[in-house]
Design a protein around this motif. Structure first.
Motif, PDB file in Angstrom:
ATOM      1  N   SER A 176      -2.284   3.119   4.326  1.00 45.91           N
ATOM      2  CA  SER A 176      -1.053   2.388   4.580  1.00 45.91           C
ATOM      3  C   SER A 176      -0.490   2.723   5.948  1.00 45.91           C
ATOM      4  O   SER A 176      -0.052   1.829   6.691  1.00 45.91           O
TER       5      SER A 176
ATOM      6  N   ASP B 121       0.824  -1.211   0.000  1.00 43.79           N
ATOM      7  CA  ASP B 121       0.000   0.000   0.000  1.00 43.79           C
ATOM      8  C   ASP B 121       0.858   1.260   0.000  1.00 43.79           C
ATOM      9  O   ASP B 121       0.660   2.174  -0.786  1.00 43.79           O
ATOM     10  N   GLY B 122       1.820   1.278   0.919  1.00 44.43           N
ATOM     11  CA  GLY B 122       2.623   2.478   1.075  1.00 44.43           C
ATOM     12  C   GLY B 122       3.464   2.737  -0.144  1.00 44.43           C
ATOM     13  O   GLY B 122       3.509   3.857  -0.668  1.00 44.43           O
TER      14      GLY B 122
END
Lengths: 492, 505, 187
Positions: free
Chosen positions: B417, B340-341
């Motif tokens: 995230s 996600d990040g």
């Protein structure tokens, strides 16, 4: 009318306001054509919504998944009774407001009317989509679209006042929504793995599994309650009075109906379908919110009494009334939640009437301050009669629609055993009387000054809508039980 | 023919602008050179899109330069991540160049125009080369090609401060590049190879031999430190950002738009490649506390740069500080080191390229008509230049990260995230910092719409349709990619997955 | 730290001294020309670093002696470069360890030969002869040729910019220039 499937109707009622924006922009050069388009779209939208309502209130739950904005986050719509009621109110009042706005804007020779009507349609689009939203993510997206699309309306006059008002408006709404609301949504998503509105709430399961503590739940509820700045809970209520720099139709539809009601509607949605009433009650997460809401009710009423400017007084009255709805969610009894739901409709119809009256007085007699309105009742009898009826409804006296919703709220408070809340409701009603009733009374009773005013109502297009909405708030009193029946499924 | 082209595609992306650049100098006719540059840029963009399609269909492509097999030969390697970066870099390059003629005419002496285009093409070559190559030393070479041409481009600015700004950037940039070179040298010493995939393999092999301990980790640490600091200078990460505000403020508007949209993003790409492709996240984030360092520097940078932006009267400088802040968001995403990040970081590269490119194009429009970047001169321009002003509003909403603009997509991914990794303070600070963007964007909106027109704004007229069209294309892309994310967030997520799961390239 | 480390690694000490000197000049000097000179010193130190790491004690320039080339020319027409790389690898392995860095280089280089399997066959014949010879690694030198070119380009551009600055401001002292700018903006 079974021409379309309910899913299609959802699409149509989202497409209609969007179409309205395009039509208004295209026909901007021809005011008559532009306003015909605006009106036609509004009327069609209301009809379509009525059709959908007959389906939803008989137990249907149509839904439509529009697409995926990001992996895992859908833009999807599901219509349930509370959203349907809100959509009905917003679209119905949009028709009347459009009529009123035509009269007001023309009577006032406002500039940039095309931008005005286009933004109006955009705001209604956001209201519709928020009402139908099937998950918290969609609701948030629409909530923000609404903030942005109403900014040009608030700052319509384009002067330094408008700039200042707009700054407060955008500043508070954006910062609360980004700093609290958005964070709360992401946190909820982390706890519950989903954001879909579900009967009975999505957090209760996570709580029973021990993924979230009572304390965290209370914080989360706080983030939602304050993050949804449009619900105007103190101390984040300042934007609402600031937004009164807008032309009156904007104040009427947006700051009595669409924008603020999106706020409290979101709070209700969160309470009902994210937390679940049982969870709020059992964990005591809503207890402190009751105090904040009660304080807001009383304080806003007190402030309203000090305001001489009619729109400012109405704005603080709105802050106070919105807190009723939040209070209903915080008490979290079935009766109080129903009362909150009904109050969305009752207050909308009543408050829009009051704003229409304020605008009509401004256009007809160029008066903005209450102290100048003494004796004006003979010149504008229809306007002030409507004002009186609507005020009765807002206060919660029969035969105004507001009496039912407040009754249910008080019932809920009694069931939950919090007697001080009942006291709050009583005191607040007295305060309501104190700051609303003197206005029409003085208009009618106090003899006009040296110069008697001739009979001079506002423009026809302004007066007719306000009469209709005044009648509407009485009608709501008579048909309250059917609304109650329609809303009942949301707490079962 | 098609197969031949397809086979040589990775090198064509570099070769075409590289060959066109000296050709442009030789041709030296303004109009011919301009059309040549345009044709080259759009061709490159087309090829880059083709490249993305190929990679998405059949996986990473490896090209042996000159027929020498890696690890001896130089390998060009295209995967999801760099094809994506190349696509938007070339796309924005082409778009800005299409936009440029009127603005250039106003800001650069006609006699120098034929020199502008070769520099532009060289800069593009360098940026594309940094992306496409799989060879670490090659990254350095291309970095210097793009940097040198950027210095030259910046020095073309109208005021006499431009050469000084270019000089300061040159000093900082060369130090950064030399740091990079030292890091590359140390890595070569450790592994005996320059091919990035090979280096990663060698390091992993050494680690396995040593029971999971990082062999010779002191040299590794030093190499990593040099690479990181070198790239951070090029990325303008706070506190190594000092070159950026002047460089952006005094360069010609077109150059600012191009450089702001692309150069720092490509350095971010190179950084991602170094951290995830060569060293592993385990090395960078577990052995070293790089994640903590990154997010603390990012957050401090975001806050300080945003606050600095609020106090700038010069709009270009204001946006320049905002760029420093935005780089912080990308690094914040990278420091999360999960899918996600990382995809938030990658997609923000793309989104921010669109947003900042678009906003600097708007600035260029105002400079063309008002001849100034001072807020005082912009007063009331909303009445005489409604379209340009509205483009600022749209781009600004993207920068703030309002839903249905692409800025929201990055912000949301970053937020989820951070929450997912239970970095609650980071999430909260990130959200609060994004509110500062509201302030520095909206101050301009208020100046444009709520003030009485200034002397300059009173007599201004709307900019030529070509400029409006290109500006709106980029600004409109903000909105499009805020709603339709299959090819922005979708591709970024794929790229992030490939980086994290594939380990090395 | 033994004497052996201090004197055995003297090249690296020189590199570090040069690097820090150059870096200090860049940071501390306000005269633009001197800044450029500092930058050059800084870059030169890196050149030295690379050359040092490529040097193998006792190694000669990696040129195949004519007599060996003549003997084996027929085998290696197409793979001279490969075999050079290959033999360098072996040479580094055989060379006495000068310092830590080469020690790691040793371990690292071993897997490199595995990559070279396809050239192993052709090169093995030559390896017999080349064990007597020790070559330095040519690659760092090649890299530095490129880096030097880049450095020259940078210097040229920097000097060109300084000429323009000097024309515009009449000075190349950074603090004077900033002073002039301040005076300009205050007017």
């Amino acid at each position: 009318m079974n021409l379309f499937s309910p899913e299609t109707i959802i699409q149509i009622s989202l497409a209609l306001p969007a179409l309205g924006i395009v039509l208004v922009l295209l026909t901007g050069r021809f005011p008559n054509l532009r306003e015909t388009c605006s009106l036609a779209v509004a009327a069609l939208l209301f009809l379509v919504n009525c059709d959908l309502a007959s389906y939803v209130f008989s137990g249907g739950r149509p839904s439509w998944r529009a697409g995926q904005l990001m992996p895992g986050f859908d833009v999807a719509f599901t219509v349930e009774p509370l959203g349907m009621l809100f959509a009905l109110v917003a679209s119905g009042l949009w028709v009347l407001t459009t009529v009123y706005a035509i009269g007001y804007m023309r009577g006032h020779h406002e500039k940039n009317q095309t931008r005005f009507f286009a933004c109006f349609a955009a705001a209604i689009f956001a209201a519709m989509a928020a009402a139908y939203s099937a998950n918290l993510f969609t609701l948030f997206v629409m909530y923000e679209i609404m903030t942005i699309s109403t900014y040009p309306l608030v700052t319509h006059h384009g002067d330094q006042n408008a700039k200042g008002g707009g700054r407060v408006y955008l500043g508070i709404l954006l910062s609360t929504s980004v700093a609290f609301f958005m964070f709360a949504i992401a946190w909820t998503w982390k706890i519950a793995d989903t954001l879909t509105f579900t009967q009975g709430g999505i957090l209760s399961k996570a709580f029973s599994e021990g993924r979230v503590t009572e304390f965290e739940l209370a914080i989360l509820l706080g983030l939602f309650a304050f993050g949804i700045g449009k619900a105007a809970l103190m101390p984040f209520h300042r934007w609402l009075p600031a937004a009164m720099v807008a032309p009156t139709p904007v104040s009427a539809l947006l700051h009595a109906v669409a924008v603020v009601k999106v706020g409290v509607f979101s709070v209700l949605k969160v309470a009902l379908y994210i937390f679940g009433l049982d969870l709020i009650r059992d964990t005591g997460a809503g207890e402190w919110l009751c105090y904040v809401a009660a304080a807001t009710i009383l304080l806003a009423s007190l402030v309203a009494m000090t305001k001489d400017n009619l729109k400012a007084r109405l704005a603080y009255s709105t802050v106070s009334q919105l807190a009723y709805i939040t209070l209903g969610a915080a008490i979290a009894m079935p009766q109080s939640a129903l009362g909150s739901g009904m109050h969305i409709a009752m207050h909308a119809v009543g408050k829009i009437t009051l704003f229409f009256c304020a605008g009509a007085v401004y256009v007809g007699a160029h008066k903005t301050n209450i102290s100048q309105m003494r004796g004006l009742g003979r010149a504008m009898p229809l306007t002030f009669a409507a004002f009186l009826i609507a005020a009765i409804s807002i206060i919660g006296l029969p035969p105004g629609g507001g009496s039912w919703s407040k009754w249910l709220l008080a019932l809920g408070a009694a069931q939950s055993g919090q007697t001080f809340l009942i006291a709050t409701l009583m005191i607040s009603s007295l305060l309501n009387i104190a700051y609303l009733i003197p206005i029409p009374i003085q208009a009618f009773m106090v003899p006009p000054g040296e110069k008697p005013m001739p009979f001079k109502e506002g423009p026809m297009l302004c007066v007719v809508p306000l009469c209709i909405t005044a009648i509407g708030s009485v009608a709501l009193f008579l048909f309250a039980d059917s609304i109650y029946a329609c809303l009942l499924p949301i707490v079962q | 023919m098609i197969e031949f082209l397809q086979y040589h595609l990775p090198v064509l992306l570099i070769a075409i602008p590289l060959i066109a650049a000296p050709l442009a100098v030789l041709l030296s006719n303004r109009y011919i050179v301009q059309s040549l540059a345009l044709a080259v840029c759009w061709t490159t963009f087309g090829l880059a899109i083709w490249m993305v399609a190929i990679v998405n269909q059949s996986g990473p492509v490896s090209y042996e330069l000159g027929g020498w097999a890696p690890p001896y030969g130089i390998e060009y390697r295209v995967d999801q991540l760099n094809s994506f970066v190349m696509m938007f870099v070339s796309g924005l390059g082409a778009m800005v160049l299409t936009y440029s003629p009127y603005s250039l005419k106003a800001e650069i002496p006609l006699s120098q125009h034929y020199l502008f285009y070769p520099m532009y093409l060289l800069c593009m070559t360098g940026l594309m080369g940094m992306c496409v190559t799989g060879d670490l030393f090659n990254v350095f070479v291309f970095l210097e090609i793009s940097s040198l041409s950027t210095y030259a481009l910046i020095s073309l600015g109208r005021t006499r401060r431009a050469p000084l700004a270019a000089f300061q950037y040159l000093i900082m940039g060369t130090i950064g590049a030399t740091f990079l070179l030292i890091g590359i040298g140390l890595l070569y010493q450790m592994t005996g190879t320059l091919n990035m995939a090979d280096i990663a393999e060698q390091l992993e092999a050494q680690r396995l031999v040593n029971d999971g301990q990082w062999a010779g980790s002191r040299t590794m640490l030093v190499a990593f430190a040099f690479l990181t600091v070198g790239l951070c200078i090029k990325m303008a990460v706070f506190p190594l950002h000092t070159w950026l505000p002047n460089a952006y403020a005094y360069a010609p508007s077109v150059v600012t738009a191009f450089v702001a949209a692309t150069a720092t993003k490509v350095s971010v790409y190179a950084f991602i490649r170094v951290v995830f492709g060569i060293f592993t996240p385990q090395f960078a984030f577990e052995l070293l506390p790089l994640d903590t360092a990154l997010w603390s520097f990012s957050l401090v940078g975001i806050f300080l740069a945003s606050i600095a932006a609020i106090f700038q009267q010069d709009v270009k400088r204001r946006l320049a500080y905002s760029s420093i802040a935005q780089i912080g968001y990308m690094l914040l995403g990278i420091s999360m080191a999960d899918v996600d990040g990382l995809s938030a970081g990658i997609v923000h590269m793309f989104n921010h390229a669109l947003i900042k490119g678009g906003l600097f194009m708007v600035v260029g429009c105002f400079v063309l008509r008002l001849g100034s970047v001072q807020m005082d001169d912009w007063k009331g321009a909303g009445r005489t230049m409604p379209w340009t002003s509205f483009a600022w509003v749209l781009g600004g909403l993207g920068l703030i990260g309002v839903p249905v603009t692409c800025g929201f997509i990055s912000k949301w991914l970053l937020l989820t995230s951070a929450i997912h990794n239970e970095l609650y303070p980071v999430a909260i600070l990130m959200l609060i910092s994004s509110l500062l963007a509201v302030v520095y964007v909206w101050q301009i909106v208020e100046v444009l719409y709520f003030e009485e027109p200034s002397e300059k704004a009173k007599h201004a007229t709307e900019v030529p349709p070509l400029m409006l069209l290109t500006t709106y294309t980029v600004v409109g892309a903000n909105i499009v990619f805020g709603v339709w994310t299959t090819y922005s967030a979708g591709l970024a997520t794929k790229a992030a997955k490939a980086l994290l799961e594939g380990g090395s390239l | 730290m033994t004497l052996d480390e201090i004197f055995g690694l003297y090249n690296y000490w020189v590199v570090i001294c040069l690097m820090m000197t150059g870096f200090y000049i860049v940071i501390a000097r306000k005269n633009l020309i001197k800044t450029v000179i500092g930058l050059n010193v800084f870059q030169t130190s890196v050149v030295l670093l690379y050359i040092t790491m490529g040097k193998v004690t006792g190694g000669t320039a990696p040129i195949i002696p004519p007599e060996i080339a003549a003997q084996h020319g027929e085998h290696h027409e197409h793979s001279t470069a490969h075999s050079t790389a290959h033999s360098t690898a072996h040479m580094t392995a055989d060379a006495p360890h000068l310092d830590h860095a080469t020690e790691h280089g040793h371990e690292a280089v071993t897997p490199l030969t595995q990559h070279a399997d396809h050239v192993h066959q052709t090169a093995s014949a030559m390896a017999d002869h080349s064990t007597e010879l020790i070559y330095s690694n040519p690659l760092p030198s090649v890299l530095m040729l490129t880096a030097i070119v880049v450095g020259i380009a940078t210097t040229a551009l920097a000097l060109a910019l300084i000429v323009r600055i000097s024309e515009d401001y009449g000075t190349i002292e950074e603090d004077e220039i900033l002073l002039i700018d301040q005076r300009d903006s205050s007017h």
